[in-house]
Design a protein around this motif. Sequence first.
Motif, PDB file in Angstrom:
ATOM      1  N   SER A 271      35.555  74.590  51.381  1.00  0.00           N
ATOM      2  CA  SER A 271      34.841  74.870  52.623  1.00  0.00           C
ATOM      3  C   SER A 271      33.335  74.982  52.385  1.00  0.00           C
ATOM      4  O   SER A 271      32.870  75.109  51.246  1.00  0.00           O
ATOM      5  CB  SER A 271      35.345  76.179  53.234  1.00  0.00           C
ATOM      6  N   GLN A 272      32.602  74.963  53.483  1.00  0.00           N
ATOM      7  CA  GLN A 272      31.146  75.082  53.432  1.00  0.00           C
ATOM      8  C   GLN A 272      30.715  76.382  52.762  1.00  0.00           C
ATOM      9  O   GLN A 272      29.649  76.444  52.149  1.00  0.00           O
ATOM     10  CB  GLN A 272      30.591  75.015  54.863  1.00  0.00           C
TER      11      GLN A 272
ATOM     12  N   THR B 232      32.484  78.229  50.422  1.00  0.00           N
ATOM     13  CA  THR B 232      33.126  78.567  49.147  1.00  0.00           C
ATOM     14  C   THR B 232      32.113  78.975  48.086  1.00  0.00           C
ATOM     15  O   THR B 232      32.253  80.020  47.429  1.00  0.00           O
ATOM     16  CB  THR B 232      33.970  77.381  48.633  1.00  0.00           C
TER      17      THR B 232
ATOM     18  N   GLY C 163      40.045  71.688  48.409  1.00  0.00           N
ATOM     19  CA  GLY C 163      40.276  72.993  49.016  1.00  0.00           C
ATOM     20  C   GLY C 163      41.739  73.400  48.934  1.00  0.00           C
ATOM     21  O   GLY C 163      42.537  72.782  48.228  1.00  0.00           O
TER      22      GLY C 163
END
Length: 363
Positions: A272-273, A275, A264
Amino acid sequence: MKYRFADKEKLLSFGRYPDVSLADARLRRAEAKVALGQGRDPGAREVAEPVTTFEAAAREWHANRCASLDPGHASRLMTRLERDAFPALGARDLRSITSADVLGMVRSVEARGALDVSRRLKQHVSQIFRFSIPQGWADNDPAACLSGLLKPKPRTKHMARVGLQELPQLVRAIDGYDGDETPRRRAVTRAALLFTLLTWARTNETRLARWDEFEGLDGAEPLWRVPAERMKMEREHLVPLAPDVVKLLGEVRAYSTGGYVFGGDKLGQPISQNTMIYGCYRMGYRGRQTVHGFRGLASTWANEAECYRSDWIEMALAHADRDDVRSAYNSALYLTPRRRMLGEWAAYISALTLQGKNVSAHM
């Protein structure tokens, strides 16, 4: 230490050196000789107190299983029992626990919407009683008759995905990804989307992938070994890597920092979750295609090809059965045909990418 007791020659071991020091061994030998002088067999084990409570039996059952379980899975299993089963049943005598008691515990877990956990707890309780009965701690399994009373799980809501006929456009959109991000982030998002599509992985399996999980990237049989704690089925998952995936990982190496493959913005942190799903939005697929939906596209392609066995497909999707031994055996057994299947999938995706570039070149 050799000794005789009741006219039989016996051998007593005090432990392995250096775990047991010479001084400790001599002390234990002296204690053994005192026991012999008192008419006791120093090698006889003391009879353990009988197990009576549910918690004591559960901990014995867990200790008995621990060696065969992944440490993360073993820890999660005990956490479930400590959080939900022990407060309700832990101090109770095994013989006093009724089906209604177990159902009450399960209902309290269902009430918070944790239907998967409630089913697993019911299964654990049943296993604990089946472990206890032959040892004389319990007479029956009060959880055995509860299966039909468990709250049914809601119908699976499949993640949005386009039809297989729209796959070429999706592949070209990923290959030409040009989101409104920094150049590095664009490159990471594109690579993560393409990697997920090629490996049939789930979002978290990709975003948390670490370089030390990959084996033989320079060899003939490269492999991604996803640890059990990151898998939905809580078992290690083996992903054979196609040449196109290895090539992609080589490209990612050029800008990857730290242990995570898809790093990241902050050093040492993964993407991130959101992205990859935001990447889908930027490509114009909001509400039409999710990252998880890539797996559905791959599954549809493989099933429609009619040349891949369903158990290869299910294993590639990590939809393995819950039999630990059989699953581990099949995972290794199907590695060769899964390598071929994923290789042909990657070649198909590559052909779609090349086709899109050729079309663009003639426009």
